[in-house]
Design a protein around this motif. Sequence first.
Motif, PDB file in Angstrom:
ATOM      1  N   ASP A  31       0.622  -1.428   0.323  1.00 37.43           N
ATOM      2  CA  ASP A  31      -0.425  -0.180  -0.131  1.00 37.43           C
ATOM      3  C   ASP A  31       0.660   1.284  -0.231  1.00 37.43           C
ATOM      4  N   GLY A  32       2.160   1.203  -0.329  1.00 36.04           N
ATOM      5  CA  GLY A  32       2.791   2.378  -0.107  1.00 36.04           C
ATOM      6  C   GLY A  32       4.013   2.585   1.155  1.00 36.04           C
ATOM      7  N   MET A  33       2.833   2.293   2.232  1.00 38.22           N
ATOM      8  CA  MET A  33       2.999   2.663   4.157  1.00 38.22           C
ATOM      9  C   MET A  33       3.218   1.313   4.286  1.00 38.22           C
ATOM     10  N   PHE A  34       4.026   2.008   5.816  1.00 39.04           N
ATOM     11  CA  PHE A  34       5.333   0.221   6.584  1.00 39.04           C
ATOM     12  C   PHE A  34       4.380   0.600   7.943  1.00 39.04           C
ATOM     13  N   SER A  35       3.431  -0.228   8.432  1.00 45.56           N
ATOM     14  CA  SER A  35       3.006  -0.798   9.411  1.00 45.56           C
ATOM     15  C   SER A  35       3.428  -1.089  10.519  1.00 45.56           C
ATOM     16  N   TYR A  36       3.268  -0.789  11.910  1.00 46.23           N
ATOM     17  CA  TYR A  36       4.284  -0.681  13.160  1.00 46.23           C
ATOM     18  C   TYR A  36       4.704  -2.320  12.663  1.00 46.23           C
ATOM     19  N   ALA A  48       6.584   0.252  20.603  1.00 48.01           N
ATOM     20  CA  ALA A  48       5.568   0.858  20.197  1.00 48.01           C
ATOM     21  C   ALA A  48       5.575   2.359  19.984  1.00 48.01           C
ATOM     22  N   ASP A  49       6.403   3.261  21.462  1.00 50.73           N
ATOM     23  CA  ASP A  49       6.061   4.576  21.542  1.00 50.73           C
ATOM     24  C   ASP A  49       7.516   4.786  20.181  1.00 50.73           C
ATOM     25  N   ALA A  50       8.454   4.624  19.569  1.00 44.45           N
ATOM     26  CA  ALA A  50       9.667   4.458  18.520  1.00 44.45           C
ATOM     27  C   ALA A  50       8.753   5.095  17.422  1.00 44.45           C
ATOM     28  N   PHE A  51       7.928   3.844  16.982  1.00 45.68           N
ATOM     29  CA  PHE A  51       7.293   3.879  16.266  1.00 45.68           C
ATOM     30  C   PHE A  51       5.778   5.056  15.713  1.00 45.68           C
ATOM     31  N   GLY A  52       5.723   5.035  17.460  1.00 44.13           N
ATOM     32  CA  GLY A  52       4.761   7.084  17.383  1.00 44.13           C
ATOM     33  C   GLY A  52       5.112   7.726  17.438  1.00 44.13           C
ATOM     34  N   ALA A  53       5.920   7.757  17.449  1.00 44.20           N
ATOM     35  CA  ALA A  53       7.391   9.116  17.636  1.00 44.20           C
ATOM     36  C   ALA A  53       7.108   9.103  16.144  1.00 44.20           C
ATOM     37  N   ALA A  54       7.712   8.345  15.475  1.00 45.45           N
ATOM     38  CA  ALA A  54       8.323   8.396  14.083  1.00 45.45           C
ATOM     39  C   ALA A  54       7.288   8.943  12.976  1.00 45.45           C
ATOM     40  N   ALA A  70      12.240   9.543  10.646  1.00 47.30           N
ATOM     41  CA  ALA A  70      12.276   9.180  11.620  1.00 47.30           C
ATOM     42  C   ALA A  70      14.287   7.980  11.318  1.00 47.30           C
ATOM     43  N   GLN A  71      14.302   7.877  10.434  1.00 46.43           N
ATOM     44  CA  GLN A  71      15.919   6.739  10.448  1.00 46.43           C
ATOM     45  C   GLN A  71      17.319   7.966  10.256  1.00 46.43           C
ATOM     46  N   ALA A  72      16.787   9.290   9.831  1.00 45.82           N
ATOM     47  CA  ALA A  72      17.650  10.737   9.947  1.00 45.82           C
ATOM     48  C   ALA A  72      18.425  11.089  11.541  1.00 45.82           C
ATOM     49  N   ALA A  73      16.466  10.461  12.089  1.00 47.58           N
ATOM     50  CA  ALA A  73      17.020  10.840  13.480  1.00 47.58           C
ATOM     51  C   ALA A  73      17.605   9.662  14.498  1.00 47.58           C
ATOM     52  N   GLY A  74      17.794   8.858  13.355  1.00 45.87           N
ATOM     53  CA  GLY A  74      17.654   7.402  14.897  1.00 45.87           C
ATOM     54  C   GLY A  74      17.159   7.415  15.970  1.00 45.87           C
ATOM     55  N   THR A  75      15.441   6.931  15.282  1.00 43.45           N
ATOM     56  CA  THR A  75      14.647   6.634  15.966  1.00 43.45           C
ATOM     57  C   THR A  75      14.055   5.243  15.704  1.00 43.45           C
TER      58      THR A  75
END
Length: 78
Positions: A31-36, A48-54, A70-75
Amino acid sequence: MKKLLLTLGVISTVAAAQADAKTVLTDANEDGMFSYEELLVSFPDLTADAFGAADTNGDGQLDADELKAAQAAGTIPA
């Protein structure tokens, strides 16, 4: 001594190969998106917290821009 040097050579070669390896992300439902759940396959330590922040728009999925940020921020690991 030769066995030790050979073993160390093999270990350093494997470590170097792993350092150059890229994580493959799979968009299971295409679908062009990434779920948790989809990201957990590649990043089993993702919380889940890191995913939610991203997930900056709060839709429960990451689009390409959110993932890249999120990858650039290191999350999320790159």
